[in-house]
Design a protein around this motif. Structure first.
Motif, mmCIF file in Angstrom:
data_model
loop_
_atom_site.group_PDB
_atom_site.id
_atom_site.type_symbol
_atom_site.label_atom_id
_atom_site.label_comp_id
_atom_site.label_asym_id
_atom_site.label_seq_id
_atom_site.Cartn_x
_atom_site.Cartn_y
_atom_site.Cartn_z
ATOM 1 N N LYS A 159 0.804 -1.221 0.000
ATOM 2 C CA LYS A 159 0.000 0.000 0.000
ATOM 3 C C LYS A 159 0.836 1.269 0.000
ATOM 4 N N SER A 160 2.131 1.139 0.318
ATOM 5 C CA SER A 160 2.987 2.321 0.370
ATOM 6 C C SER A 160 4.369 1.970 -0.173
ATOM 7 N N ALA A 161 4.741 2.602 -1.284
ATOM 8 C CA ALA A 161 6.045 2.314 -1.893
ATOM 9 C C ALA A 161 6.464 3.460 -2.803
ATOM 10 N N LEU A 162 7.756 3.571 -2.985
ATOM 11 C CA LEU A 162 8.321 4.545 -3.913
ATOM 12 C C LEU A 162 9.256 3.810 -4.854
ATOM 13 N N LEU A 163 8.984 3.909 -6.152
ATOM 14 C CA LEU A 163 9.780 3.235 -7.166
ATOM 15 C C LEU A 163 10.505 4.281 -7.994
ATOM 16 N N LYS A 178 0.908 10.926 4.439
ATOM 17 C CA LYS A 178 1.123 12.156 3.694
ATOM 18 C C LYS A 178 1.577 11.819 2.275
ATOM 19 N N PRO A 179 1.266 12.695 1.305
ATOM 20 C CA PRO A 179 1.764 12.464 -0.057
ATOM 21 C C PRO A 179 3.290 12.424 -0.079
ATOM 22 N N PHE A 180 3.829 11.733 -1.059
ATOM 23 C CA PHE A 180 5.277 11.740 -1.262
ATOM 24 C C PHE A 180 5.699 13.086 -1.857
ATOM 25 N N SER A 181 6.833 13.586 -1.407
ATOM 26 C CA SER A 181 7.381 14.823 -1.953
ATOM 27 C C SER A 181 8.542 14.457 -2.874
ATOM 28 N N ILE A 182 8.405 14.802 -4.149
ATOM 29 C CA ILE A 182 9.380 14.421 -5.172
ATOM 30 C C ILE A 182 10.091 15.668 -5.692
ATOM 31 N N ALA A 194 14.870 22.530 -8.490
ATOM 32 C CA ALA A 194 14.072 23.682 -8.883
ATOM 33 C C ALA A 194 12.851 23.797 -7.985
ATOM 34 N N GLY A 195 12.445 22.676 -7.402
ATOM 35 C CA GLY A 195 11.266 22.651 -6.545
ATOM 36 C C GLY A 195 10.861 21.221 -6.270
ATOM 37 N N ALA A 196 9.633 21.030 -5.836
ATOM 38 C CA ALA A 196 9.154 19.695 -5.502
ATOM 39 C C ALA A 196 7.662 19.604 -5.758
ATOM 40 N N VAL A 197 7.193 18.378 -6.031
ATOM 41 C CA VAL A 197 5.768 18.124 -6.192
ATOM 42 C C VAL A 197 5.341 17.095 -5.150
ATOM 43 N N GLN A 198 4.109 17.194 -4.705
ATOM 44 C CA GLN A 198 3.559 16.250 -3.745
ATOM 45 C C GLN A 198 2.552 15.352 -4.466
ATOM 46 N N ILE A 199 2.781 14.045 -4.440
ATOM 47 C CA ILE A 199 1.953 13.142 -5.234
ATOM 48 C C ILE A 199 1.579 11.882 -4.461
ATOM 49 N N THR A 200 0.444 11.311 -4.847
ATOM 50 C CA THR A 200 -0.028 10.028 -4.335
ATOM 51 C C THR A 200 -0.596 9.239 -5.508
#
Length: 295
Positions: A159-163, A178-182, A194-200
């Motif tokens: 249910k929770s992973a980062l690839l 919380k969403p992942f911050s990329i 340059a910045g970051a995006v928050q995604i799920t």
């Protein structure tokens, strides 16, 4: 694997560690299938034989080719899987750090390889109607395989992973609710963001002129080729990150966007309902995502 470093982080505390090994094995199987230069791969055999006669392919190969062709058409060849022979020429140029001469690439200027890839859905065959065609999946295989890996993890109850597939990121679920911050790399300074995006449950794929390049006589040559010139793209984009539900879709569209340039890329990505971060010399543009500019 897949010509890059792959990292898989699973954050569920109750997941069998064997799932990680099985996931990497899945990736390895696809790598052996989609490799351009491995003489034992299915893709290599396809490219050696499809100009002579229709070549029967596996279901997976048929799927990635037909799905890729859809994006070739949508982007009018800004993304084109049929330019393998031209990419070979530039791969050699990267190794020698010297651009090819005009005679080597003249036959490919303005050539749209995808228009000469003929697929038969009944027999699952692929045929090339022009001898200049060779299929190269470097701009989309990572995303395609990453989607397969995500599906596998979901089926295993993760249910929770980062690839991270070498810059192609997929955030499965959330981390600590919380969403992942990329982070989005600054193409003018690869060591900075340059910045970051928050995604799920979304992918982020970045294409830029700061990866796989060489300099010759003061000119920088990167790896993203524009078929209109048969040279590396000279659009106004330095880096583009595409955010959507499929890593494969993000992979295809990030390459196409880089070639098209900022204005056309914005129109394409809006039509495709994708979020994006486009970085040019003049501006940072984003849409449909929460983007925090760090500068």
């Amino acid at each position: 694997m897949l010509g890059t470093f792959i990292t898989l982080n699973i954050y569920d505390s109750d997941v069998d560690e064997g799932i990680v090994d099985n996931c990497f094995e899945l990736v390895s199987q696809y790598e052996k299938m989609f490799s351009y230069y491995d003489s034992s791969s299915e893709l290599y055999q396809l490219n050696q034989n499809a100009y002579k006669n229709p070549f029967k392919v596996s279901d997976e190969m048929y799927d990635i080719i037909t799905e890729s062709l859809d994006y070739c058409r949508k982007t009018d060849g800004a993304f084109d899987i049929g330019l393998g022979r031209l990419i070979e020429i530039w791969d050699k140029a990267v190794i020698s750090s010297k651009p090819p001469n005009s005679d080597e690439i003249s036959d490919y200027i303005g050539f749209k390889g995808y228009e000469h890839i003929v697929v038969n859905g009944i027999d699952k065959t692929v045929y090339f109607s022009d001898e200049r065609v060779s299929i190269h999946l470097g701009a989309c295989a990572k995303g395609f395989v990453q989607d397969k890996a995500v599906t596998f993890l979901k089926e295993c109850g993760v249910k929770s992973a980062l690839l991270d597939f070498g810059g192609s990121i997929y955030a499965l679920g959330t981390k600590d609710s919380k969403p992942f911050s990329i982070g989005i790399t600054d193409p003018t300074s690869e060591s900075e963001l340059a910045g970051a995006v928050q995604i799920t449950d979304l992918s982020v794929v970045t294409s830029g002129n700061y990866r796989r390049f060489f300099e010759y006589n003061g000119v920088v040559y990167h790896h993203i080729i524009d078929s209109a010139t048969a040279f590396p793209s000279q659009s106004d984009i330095n880096g583009v990150s595409v955010i959507c539900e499929s890593a494969f879709k993000s992979d295809c569209l990030s390459t196409a966007s880089f070639v098209l340039g900022a204005e056309s890329a914005e129109a394409l990505l809006s039509d495709e309902n994708c979020g994006y971060v486009i970085i040019t010399d003049e501006s940072v543009r984003s849409n449909g995502v929460i983007f925090k500019n760090e500068k």
